[in-house]
Scaffold this motif. Structure first.
Motif, PDB file in Angstrom:
ATOM      1  N   HIS A  26       0.822  -1.212   0.000  1.00 35.84           N
ATOM      2  CA  HIS A  26       0.000   0.000   0.000  1.00 35.84           C
ATOM      3  C   HIS A  26       0.858   1.266   0.000  1.00 35.84           C
ATOM      4  O   HIS A  26       2.019   1.247   0.405  1.00 35.84           O
ATOM      5  CB  HIS A  26      -0.895   0.005   1.246  1.00 35.84           C
ATOM      6  CG  HIS A  26      -1.909  -1.078   1.241  1.00 35.84           C
ATOM      7  ND1 HIS A  26      -2.990  -1.078   0.396  1.00 35.84           N
ATOM      8  CD2 HIS A  26      -1.988  -2.216   1.960  1.00 35.84           C
ATOM      9  CE1 HIS A  26      -3.701  -2.166   0.603  1.00 35.84           C
ATOM     10  NE2 HIS A  26      -3.114  -2.882   1.543  1.00 35.84           N
ATOM     11  N   CYS A  27       0.225   2.344  -0.419  1.00 33.60           N
ATOM     12  CA  CYS A  27       0.915   3.638  -0.429  1.00 33.60           C
ATOM     13  C   CYS A  27       1.486   3.965   0.950  1.00 33.60           C
ATOM     14  O   CYS A  27       2.570   4.536   1.055  1.00 33.60           O
ATOM     15  CB  CYS A  27      -0.058   4.734  -0.858  1.00 33.60           C
ATOM     16  SG  CYS A  27      -0.414   4.694  -2.631  1.00 33.60           S
ATOM     17  N   SER A  28       0.764   3.618   2.011  1.00 36.50           N
ATOM     18  CA  SER A  28       1.228   3.995   3.346  1.00 36.50           C
ATOM     19  C   SER A  28       2.592   3.385   3.642  1.00 36.50           C
ATOM     20  O   SER A  28       3.432   4.013   4.294  1.00 36.50           O
ATOM     21  CB  SER A  28       0.205   3.572   4.404  1.00 36.50           C
ATOM     22  OG  SER A  28       0.041   2.182   4.410  1.00 36.50           O
ATOM     23  N   ALA A  74      10.003   2.458  -8.395  1.00 33.75           N
ATOM     24  CA  ALA A  74       8.977   1.999  -9.331  1.00 33.75           C
ATOM     25  C   ALA A  74       7.604   2.502  -8.905  1.00 33.75           C
ATOM     26  O   ALA A  74       6.793   2.910  -9.740  1.00 33.75           O
ATOM     27  CB  ALA A  74       8.989   0.468  -9.391  1.00 33.75           C
ATOM     28  N   HIS A  75       7.361   2.496  -7.607  1.00 37.27           N
ATOM     29  CA  HIS A  75       6.066   2.977  -7.128  1.00 37.27           C
ATOM     30  C   HIS A  75       5.919   4.475  -7.393  1.00 37.27           C
ATOM     31  O   HIS A  75       4.866   4.938  -7.814  1.00 37.27           O
ATOM     32  CB  HIS A  75       5.895   2.687  -5.641  1.00 37.27           C
ATOM     33  CG  HIS A  75       4.549   3.102  -5.132  1.00 37.27           C
ATOM     34  ND1 HIS A  75       3.403   2.396  -5.378  1.00 37.27           N
ATOM     35  CD2 HIS A  75       4.159   4.200  -4.439  1.00 37.27           C
ATOM     36  CE1 HIS A  75       2.371   3.030  -4.847  1.00 37.27           C
ATOM     37  NE2 HIS A  75       2.793   4.131  -4.265  1.00 37.27           N
ATOM     38  N   LEU A  76       6.988   5.218  -7.157  1.00 41.53           N
ATOM     39  CA  LEU A  76       6.919   6.661  -7.372  1.00 41.53           C
ATOM     40  C   LEU A  76       6.647   6.991  -8.838  1.00 41.53           C
ATOM     41  O   LEU A  76       5.977   7.980  -9.141  1.00 41.53           O
ATOM     42  CB  LEU A  76       8.220   7.321  -6.915  1.00 41.53           C
ATOM     43  CG  LEU A  76       8.379   7.407  -5.393  1.00 41.53           C
ATOM     44  CD1 LEU A  76       9.789   7.857  -5.033  1.00 41.53           C
ATOM     45  CD2 LEU A  76       7.364   8.351  -4.781  1.00 41.53           C
ATOM     46  N   SER A 103       4.781   5.274 -10.778  1.00 38.52           N
ATOM     47  CA  SER A 103       3.412   4.920 -11.146  1.00 38.52           C
ATOM     48  C   SER A 103       2.370   5.602 -10.273  1.00 38.52           C
ATOM     49  O   SER A 103       1.189   5.556 -10.587  1.00 38.52           O
ATOM     50  CB  SER A 103       3.233   3.400 -11.080  1.00 38.52           C
ATOM     51  OG  SER A 103       3.377   2.966  -9.743  1.00 38.52           O
ATOM     52  N   CYS A 104       2.773   6.233  -9.191  1.00 35.90           N
ATOM     53  CA  CYS A 104       1.800   6.783  -8.240  1.00 35.90           C
ATOM     54  C   CYS A 104       2.037   8.273  -8.028  1.00 35.90           C
ATOM     55  O   CYS A 104       2.955   8.664  -7.317  1.00 35.90           O
ATOM     56  CB  CYS A 104       1.905   6.028  -6.912  1.00 35.90           C
ATOM     57  SG  CYS A 104       0.688   6.578  -5.712  1.00 35.90           S
ATOM     58  N   SER A 105       1.213   9.086  -8.658  1.00 39.83           N
ATOM     59  CA  SER A 105       1.417  10.535  -8.555  1.00 39.83           C
ATOM     60  C   SER A 105       1.105  11.029  -7.148  1.00 39.83           C
ATOM     61  O   SER A 105       1.670  12.021  -6.695  1.00 39.83           O
ATOM     62  CB  SER A 105       0.569  11.266  -9.587  1.00 39.83           C
ATOM     63  OG  SER A 105      -0.798  11.032  -9.341  1.00 39.83           O
ATOM     64  N   ALA A 106       0.220  10.336  -6.441  1.00 39.06           N
ATOM     65  CA  ALA A 106      -0.107  10.764  -5.072  1.00 39.06           C
ATOM     66  C   ALA A 106       1.127  10.677  -4.171  1.00 39.06           C
ATOM     67  O   ALA A 106       1.391  11.573  -3.369  1.00 39.06           O
ATOM     68  CB  ALA A 106      -1.232   9.902  -4.504  1.00 39.06           C
ATOM     69  N   CYS A 107       1.901   9.592  -4.329  1.00 40.41           N
ATOM     70  CA  CYS A 107       3.109   9.451  -3.512  1.00 40.41           C
ATOM     71  C   CYS A 107       4.207  10.403  -3.990  1.00 40.41           C
ATOM     72  O   CYS A 107       5.009  10.872  -3.186  1.00 40.41           O
ATOM     73  CB  CYS A 107       3.599   8.004  -3.526  1.00 40.41           C
ATOM     74  SG  CYS A 107       2.647   6.957  -2.406  1.00 40.41           S
ATOM     75  N   ARG A 108       4.244  10.685  -5.288  1.00 43.97           N
ATOM     76  CA  ARG A 108       5.218  11.696  -5.762  1.00 43.97           C
ATOM     77  C   ARG A 108       4.931  13.035  -5.094  1.00 43.97           C
ATOM     78  O   ARG A 108       5.840  13.712  -4.619  1.00 43.97           O
ATOM     79  CB  ARG A 108       5.136  11.840  -7.278  1.00 43.97           C
ATOM     80  CG  ARG A 108       5.916  10.788  -8.040  1.00 43.97           C
ATOM     81  CD  ARG A 108       6.272  11.257  -9.457  1.00 43.97           C
ATOM     82  NE  ARG A 108       5.101  11.632 -10.242  1.00 43.97           N
ATOM     83  CZ  ARG A 108       4.348  10.764 -10.935  1.00 43.97           C
ATOM     84  NH1 ARG A 108       4.648   9.482 -10.946  1.00 43.97           N
ATOM     85  NH2 ARG A 108       3.311  11.181 -11.622  1.00 43.97           N
TER      86      ARG A 108
HETATM   87 ZN   LIG Z   1       1.475   5.534  -3.756  1.00 44.41          ZN
END
Ligand SMILES: [Zn+2]
Length: 58
Positions: free
Chosen positions: A2-4, A30-32, A34-39
């Motif tokens: 998960h993002c958390s 890799a997550h960063l 694909s995930c703009s929220a975490c960026r």
């Molecule tokens: Zn994320």
């Protein structure tokens, strides 16, 4: 994952600490990608750290 969990790793990276054992640097990158929220979250975390560093008494 998960993002958390990634955010825990992002904050460790921002603080210059070791990443949690369950999150590898490559997985985090890799997550960063694909995930703009975490960026965005990581960008805010870095900005907060910069601000905090500027406010720290000498
Ligand atoms: Zn994320």
């Amino acid at each position: 994952m998960h993002c958390s969990e990634f955010r825990t790793a992002i904050s460790a990276r921002v603080d210059g600490e070791e990443l949690p054992p369950e999150v590898s640097g490559a997985a985090l990158d890799a997550h960063l990608l694909s995930c703009s929220a975490c960026r965005d979250w990581g960008r805010r975390a870095r900005r907060l750290k910069t601000l905090a560093a500027g406010l720290r008494p000498v």
